[in-house]
Design an enzyme around this catalytic site. Structure first.
Site, short mmCIF file in Angstrom:
data_model
loop_
_atom_site.label_atom_id
_atom_site.label_comp_id
_atom_site.label_asym_id
_atom_site.label_seq_id
_atom_site.Cartn_x
_atom_site.Cartn_y
_atom_site.Cartn_z
N HIS A 29 4.87 -7.64 -0.54
CA HIS A 29 4.65 -8.92 -1.23
C HIS A 29 5.32 -8.89 -2.60
O HIS A 29 5.58 -7.81 -3.15
CB HIS A 29 3.15 -9.18 -1.41
CG HIS A 29 2.38 -9.23 -0.13
ND1 HIS A 29 1.83 -10.39 0.37
CD2 HIS A 29 2.04 -8.26 0.77
CE1 HIS A 29 1.20 -10.14 1.50
NE2 HIS A 29 1.31 -8.85 1.77
N SER A 45 7.46 3.84 5.31
CA SER A 45 8.74 4.02 4.63
C SER A 45 8.51 4.13 3.14
O SER A 45 7.48 4.60 2.70
CB SER A 45 9.70 2.88 4.97
OG SER A 45 11.01 3.24 4.60
N ASP A 75 0.86 -1.18 0.00
CA ASP A 75 0.00 0.00 0.00
C ASP A 75 0.90 1.23 0.00
O ASP A 75 2.02 1.20 0.52
CB ASP A 75 -0.86 0.05 1.27
CG ASP A 75 -1.95 -1.01 1.29
OD1 ASP A 75 -2.03 -1.81 0.34
OD2 ASP A 75 -2.72 -1.04 2.27
#
Length: 263
Positions: free
Chosen positions: A130, A232, A73
């Protein structure tokens, strides 16, 4: 200000388990303050520390769109072509690709133009990452560094900020035989970056640089790689034409969302 020490101290507080009633208040404030959508996660009261809330896992894996998908995200800060080993963190602020990638980049691998995307994870985002496609991981490089904030307000003040911060770089081979580099950039308050396949990596621990190479380490699209603690940035750099992006700057991304097709 020593940003690394501040992040270490913040990490201690974030890991502390306050009395249940107080922890619920802290968690509720955090969710409200950062406008977090908790619909995919367990209830606020189920997290026994702020760090547990930061690193919350999805209740159910997301469905994956066709093509090359977002690994996380976040907000797309830039998606463009670079040249001569230079790219932009945001408009007008450059960073050096050879400094960023270090030993992971060999001579001739990124000559001329290349493609890149910078994805910023804010405190409200799901902090796990992922595999964006079926990939073979060729190497991992850990580079110690600063822990400057990577928010827009910090990027606008500094050139080459990504290459100054602590980071982990995965060099990967795509299905089309071309190379890409997925760079996980540490930041203020990011106590750790974790990688499921490499327990030797412990970031924000004043470690020496490390470089590991792998044979037959393959991940399927959507497979869990690891997680940040707090927000981050993930930077993806790829050989020219390897990844054809279909998104633009300032788009909000969700892990599993299609963002490109392989060239």
């Amino acid at each position: 200000m020593d940003y690394n020490k501040f992040s270490n101290y913040f990490g201690l507080v974030a890991h502390y388990k306050f009395p249940k009633w107080l922890q619920n208040i802290i968690n509720s404030w955090y969710v409200k303050h950062f406008k977090i959508d908790m619909s995919e996660f367990n209830p606020i009261s189920s997290y026994n520390s702020l760090n547990a809330l930061f690193t919350r896992e999805l209740n159910n894996p997301r469905s994956l769109d066709d093509g090359f998908v977002s690994p996380c995200d976040g907000l797309c800060l830039e998606c463009a072509k670079g040249n001569n080993l230079r790219a932009y963190s945001i408009k007008s602020k450059e960073y050096s690709i050879d400094e960023l990638l270090g030993k992971s980049l060999k001579n001739g691998e990124l000559d001329g133009e290349f493609d890149y995307i910078n994805i910023y994870l804010s405190p409200k985002d799901y902090h796990h990452y992922h595999a964006p496609y079926d990939i073979e991981i060729l190497s991992l490089e850990y580079t110690p560094g600063k822990l400057f904030s990577v928010a827009k307000s910090a990027l606008i003040k500094h050139d080459n900020l990504y290459a100054q911060n602590e980071r982990v770089t995965l060099k990967v081979k795509l299905d089309n035989g071309k190379l890409a580099w997925i760079v996980f950039v540490g930041a203020l308050n990011v106590g750790k970056m974790k990688f499921d396949f490499e327990p030797r990596i412990k970031t924000n621990a004043n470690l020496a640089p490390a470089f590991y190479e792998y044979n037959n380490l393959n991940l399927k699209k959507g497979e869990h790689i690891g997680n940040f603690e707090l927000g981050s940035t993930i930077v993806i750099i790829s050989q020219n034409g390897a990844i054809n992006y279909n998104i633009k700057r300032d788009e909000v991304l969700k892990q599993g969302q299609s963002i490109a097709k392989l060239g």
